[in-house]
Design an enzyme around this catalytic site. Structure first.
Site, PDB file in Angstrom:
ATOM      1  N   LYS A  71       9.756  51.596  48.017  1.00 21.81           N
ATOM      2  CA  LYS A  71      10.184  51.904  46.677  1.00 21.81           C
ATOM      3  C   LYS A  71       9.294  51.169  45.423  1.00 21.81           C
ATOM      4  CE  LYS A  71      14.256  50.152  45.216  1.00 21.81           C
ATOM      5  NZ  LYS A  71      14.289  49.885  46.474  1.00 21.81           N
ATOM      6  N   THR A  73       6.420  49.794  46.277  1.00 22.00           N
ATOM      7  CA  THR A  73       5.051  50.294  46.183  1.00 22.00           C
ATOM      8  C   THR A  73       4.981  51.579  45.478  1.00 22.00           C
ATOM      9  OG1 THR A  73       4.939  49.151  48.471  1.00 22.00           O
ATOM     10  CG2 THR A  73       3.458  50.754  47.802  1.00 22.00           C
ATOM     11  N   ARG A  94      11.737  43.627  39.070  1.00 23.36           N
ATOM     12  CA  ARG A  94      12.616  42.498  39.372  1.00 23.36           C
ATOM     13  C   ARG A  94      11.524  41.542  39.956  1.00 23.36           C
ATOM     14  NH1 ARG A  94      17.084  44.038  43.259  1.00 23.36           N
ATOM     15  NH2 ARG A  94      15.451  45.274  44.092  1.00 23.36           N
ATOM     16  N   LYS A 105      13.178  40.401  54.833  1.00 23.57           N
ATOM     17  CA  LYS A 105      12.787  41.575  54.229  1.00 23.57           C
ATOM     18  C   LYS A 105      11.401  41.390  53.630  1.00 23.57           C
ATOM     19  CE  LYS A 105      14.206  44.238  50.088  1.00 23.57           C
ATOM     20  NZ  LYS A 105      12.806  44.034  49.067  1.00 23.57           N
ATOM     21  N   ALA A 273      21.082  44.150  44.774  1.00 26.81           N
ATOM     22  CA  ALA A 273      21.771  45.496  44.443  1.00 26.81           C
ATOM     23  C   ALA A 273      22.757  45.612  45.504  1.00 26.81           C
ATOM     24  CB  ALA A 273      20.802  46.570  44.602  1.00 26.81           C
ATOM     25  N   PHE A 301      17.410  48.708  46.491  1.00 25.86           N
ATOM     26  CA  PHE A 301      17.820  49.402  47.560  1.00 25.86           C
ATOM     27  C   PHE A 301      18.289  50.844  47.511  1.00 25.86           C
ATOM     28  CE2 PHE A 301      19.476  44.881  48.680  1.00 25.86           C
ATOM     29  CZ  PHE A 301      18.580  44.627  49.825  1.00 25.86           C
ATOM     30  N   PHE A 381       2.632  58.307  55.570  1.00 25.16           N
ATOM     31  CA  PHE A 381       2.269  57.291  56.620  1.00 25.16           C
ATOM     32  C   PHE A 381       1.306  58.110  57.463  1.00 25.16           C
ATOM     33  CE2 PHE A 381       5.881  54.731  55.259  1.00 25.16           C
ATOM     34  CZ  PHE A 381       5.730  53.567  56.044  1.00 25.16           C
ATOM     35  N   TRP A 409      -0.271  53.734  48.787  1.00 27.74           N
ATOM     36  CA  TRP A 409      -0.458  52.556  49.702  1.00 27.74           C
ATOM     37  C   TRP A 409      -1.709  52.582  49.925  1.00 27.74           C
ATOM     38  CZ3 TRP A 409      -1.812  51.308  54.565  1.00 27.74           C
ATOM     39  CH2 TRP A 409      -1.461  49.851  55.164  1.00 27.74           C
TER      40      TRP A 409
END
Length: 556
Positions: A71, A73, A94, A105, A273, A301, A381, A409
Site C-alpha cells: 500500500k 509503495t 504516516r 512488519k 490502524a 492496513f 509481482f 516497485w
C-alpha cells in the site's frame, strides 16, 4: 535486484531547499533538519489554511497477508507517477513506528523504486516526533502518581486511574505492571501498564489537532482517571496540558522529505490502524492540499480498518472528502485468501484467485458505501501470469471498477502512469460528497453494530454487560456524539486472524471500551487485539546492524 535499503541509499537526493521550492515554499516557511529533511513552520501552516484545496486521493488495500500488498509503495509510486504526467502532486504518509521496524512488519517508507528517502532516518528516529509524543504521554503519567503521592487533592481512586505509560517498542512484558513498589518514598503502589506509543491518545490528538491551540485544548480534555465519587479527572485538572503542549510544539509541525524521484512528501504522525485511527495528521493533509493540485494519502492496513476510520473519524472531524479511492491488491495475496500456502504462491492458480477475490470485492463494495469512486491497483509481482491478471480484471469489471496493473516497485513512477491518469480523471470528474456510515446522533452501541455489520459482514456484536453499561454512562455524560474507533485484528474481516477471504455471519466480541475524550472518539477493543504488541519468535532486530562502512543494514 538490490534490497530496498540499497536502492534508497543509492538514490540521488536533492537538498531539501529544492524540494521546498517545488512547493513554492521560501526559507522562512520551513526549518531544515540537516540537508534532506525539514519541518514546515506553524506560520506557513496557518497561512495556508485559507488557500484553495487540491484533489484528495486515498490509497487503501485488501487485508494484509504474509504475501505482501504494498500500500505505501503504491502511494509513493502513484505520487511519483502523477508528477511524471505533469500534475503537481504531494504525498502524505504516516511516520513508521520502531515496534514493527524491529518486530515483523518492517518499515513504512515504501519499497523498491517507489520509496521515500532518507529511508533509514524515516524508519528510525526521524525528527524525534515519536519521542516527543512518548515524553508528553509519560509526563502526564508521572504527574498523576506525583499528585497522589503528595496528598491526592483531586481524590483519585487509585483503582480507577486509566492513563497508561507508553514506549515506541513491541514489549509484551510491559502490558501489565505494578508501579511504586519499594516503600512510601516511591509513592502508592497500583496496577497499570504500557501501550505502544502509536496506540496512545496523545498520538491520536496530535494527528487530529488543527493547530497549537486546538492541540492544547484536546490535551486538556484527556480523562486520566476517576475520583472517589466516580467523576472524571482530566489533564487540565492536573495542570499538565501546558507542559505537554510545550513538549509537542515542534512535533506538531509536518515533516518534509522526498521520494527517490525527488518529489515532495509530508510524513507526519503514525497512529496504528488496528488500534488507533490509522491516518497521518490532519495538519499535514490540509497543508498538502493547499500546496498541491493532488494529494495522495494512505490509511493503515485494510480498508475495513484504515479506510473506515479515515472516513468516519478523520474526514468527519476535519471536514475532508476524498475525490478518489485506490484499493491496492496483489494476485499473491488474493490467492492466499483463496487457501494457497505462502510456499505455493508462485504457481498459477486461477481458481484460488477467484475464491480469494471475495476479499477484494467486499473492500470495494465497502468503499462504495461511502459514495466514493474506486479504482483497483494491481501491485505486480513477477510470478503473476496473464491468465491470473485476466481473472482479476474480470472480477473488477463485474463491479464496474477499473483494475490497473502497476509496476512501480520495479520501475518507479513510470510503472504507475496508467494508474495516475485513471486516478486524476476519476478525481477531476467526481462531484460526489463523502457519505458517512453513521450520524453523530446514533447511540454508541449502535455505531459499533453498524460498523460490524456493514463493514465486517458480522451478524452481531457481543459484549459483557459492564461494557454496555459503560457505553450507556458515556452516552449520558455527553459523549454519545463521538465516533467509534474499532481495535481489531487487521488480518480478517472477523476478530479471528485466521478467517481469510470474506467471512460473514460471525460475531464480533467486544472485550473493552476506552474513552479518548481529547482525541474525540471511543476505542472499541475487539477479540484478542493488544494495545502493546509483542515481538515475534525471530524479530527483525536480529538482522539489523551496521556494515563495515558504518551504514545501517537489515532495515526493510
Amino acid at each position: 535486484m538490490k534490497s530496498d535499503i540499497e536502492i534508497a541509499r543509492a538514490a540521488h537526493k536533492l537538498p531539501i531547499t529544492k524540494i521546498a521550492a517545488k512547493l513554492d515554499l521560501v526559507a522562512d516557511d520551513y526549518l531544515p533538519y540537516g540537508h534532506d529533511k525539514a519541518k514546515l513552520t506553524h506560520a506557513v501552516v496557518n497561512r495556508l489554511k485559507q488557500a484553495p484545496r487540491g484533489k484528495l486521493v486515498l490509497v487503501t488495500s485488501i487485508n494484509p497477508t504474509p504475501a505482501g500488498e504494498g500500500k505505501t509503495t503504491t502511494s509513493v509510486g502513484l505520487g511519483d507517477a502523477l508528477n511524471r504526467i505533469g500534475k503537481k502532486a504531494v504525498i502524505c504518509l504516516r511516520e513508521p513506528s520502531l515496534g514493527p521496524n524491529f518486530g515483523m512488519k518492517g518499515g513504512a517508507a515504501g519499497g523498491g523504486y517507489s520509496q521515500v528517502i532518507p529511508m533509514e532516518d524515516i524508519n528510525l528516529h526521524f525528527t524525534g516526533d515519536f519521542h516527543a509524543i512518548s515524553s508528553a504521554n509519560n509526563l502526564l503519567a508521572a504527574m498523576i502518581d506525583n499528585h497522589i503521592h503528595w496528598g491526592n487533592d483531586l481524590r483519585f481512586d487509585t483503582r480507577r486511574v486509566t492513563w497508561r505509560r507508553v514506549v515506541d517498542m513491541n514489549d509484551r512484558a510491559l502490558r501489565d505492571i505494578t508501579v511504586a513498589l519499594g516503600g512510601p518514598s516511591n509513592g502508592y503502589p497500583r496496577e497499570t501498564g504500557f501501550d505502544i506509543s502509536v496506540a496512545s491518545e496523545v498520538m491520536a490528538i496530535l494527528c487530529l489537532a488543527e493547530d497549537l491551540s486546538d492541540l492544547k485544548a484536546r490535551l486538556a480534555r484527556i480523562i486520566v482517571g476517576y475520583n472517589l465519587d466516580k467523576q472524571p479527572i482530566t489533564a487540565a485538572d492536573l495542570k499538565a496540558d501546558g507542559a505537554m503542549t510545550a513538549l509537542l510544539k515542534d512535533a506538531l509541525q509536518p515533516n518534509l522529505v522526498q521520494t527517490i524521484e525527488n518529489n515532495p512528501v509530508l510524513i507526519h504522525g503514525g497512529p496504528f490502524a488496528n488500534i488507533a485511527h490509522g491516518c497521518n495528521s490532519v495538519i499535514a493533509t490540509k497543508t498538502a492540499l493547499a500546496l498541491g493540485d493532488y494529494v495522495v494519502t494512505e490509511a493503515g492496513f485494510g480498508a475495513d480498518l484504515g479506510a473506515e476510520k479515515f472516513f468516519n473519524i478523520k474526514c468527519r472531524k476535519a471536514g475532508l472528502s476524498p475525490d478518489a479511492v485506490v484499493v491496492v491488491a496483489t494476485i499473491r495475496a488474493l490467492k492466499m485468501n483463496g487457501g494457497v500456502a505462502k510456499s505455493e504462491l508462485a504457481a498459477e492458480n486461477t481458481q484460488a484467485l477467484k475464491k480469494g477475490s471475495v476479499n477484494l470485492i467486499r473492500h470495494i463494495q465497502n468503499v462504495q458505501k461511502f459514495g466514493l469512486p474506486v479504482v483497483v491497483a494491481i501491485n505486480h509481482f513477477v510470478t503473476d501470469t496473464e491468465s491470473e491478471i485476466a481473472v482479476l480484471n474480470e472480477v473488477c469489471e463485474n463491479l464496474g471498477v477499473q483494475a490497473i496493473l502497476c509496476r512501480h516497485w520495479s520501475e518507479g513512477g513510470a510503472g504507475a502512469e496508467e494508474l495516475a491518469h485513471a486516478v486524476a480523471k476519476l478525481a477531476d470528474q467526481n462531484e460526489a460528497q463523502l457519505q458517512l456510515l453513521y450520524d453523530d446522533q446514533l447511540p454508541l452501541w449502535e455505531k459499533v453494530q453498524k460498523v460490524a455489520r456493514e463493514i465486517y459482514g458480522a451478524a452481531d456484536v457481543s459484549a459483557d454487560p459492564a461494557v454496555l453499561k459503560q457505553l450507556e454512562q458515556w452516552q449520558a455524560a455527553g459523549f454519545g456524539d463521538l465516533p467509534v474507533c474499532m481495535a481489531k485484528t487487521q488480518y480478517s474481516f472477523s476478530a479471528d486472524p485466521t478467517a481469510l477471504g470474506a467471512p460473514s455471519g460471525h460475531i464480533i466480541p467486544v472485550r473493552e471500551v476506552k474513552l479518548s475524550a481529547g482525541a474525540g472518539f471511543i476505542v472499541v477493543i475487539c477479540g484478542s487485539i493488544m494495545t502493546m504488541p509483542g515481538l515475534p519468535r525471530v524479530p527483525a532486530a536480529e538482522h539489523i546492524s551496521l556494515n563495515e562502512n558504518n551504514e545501517i543494514q537489515g532495515l526493510s
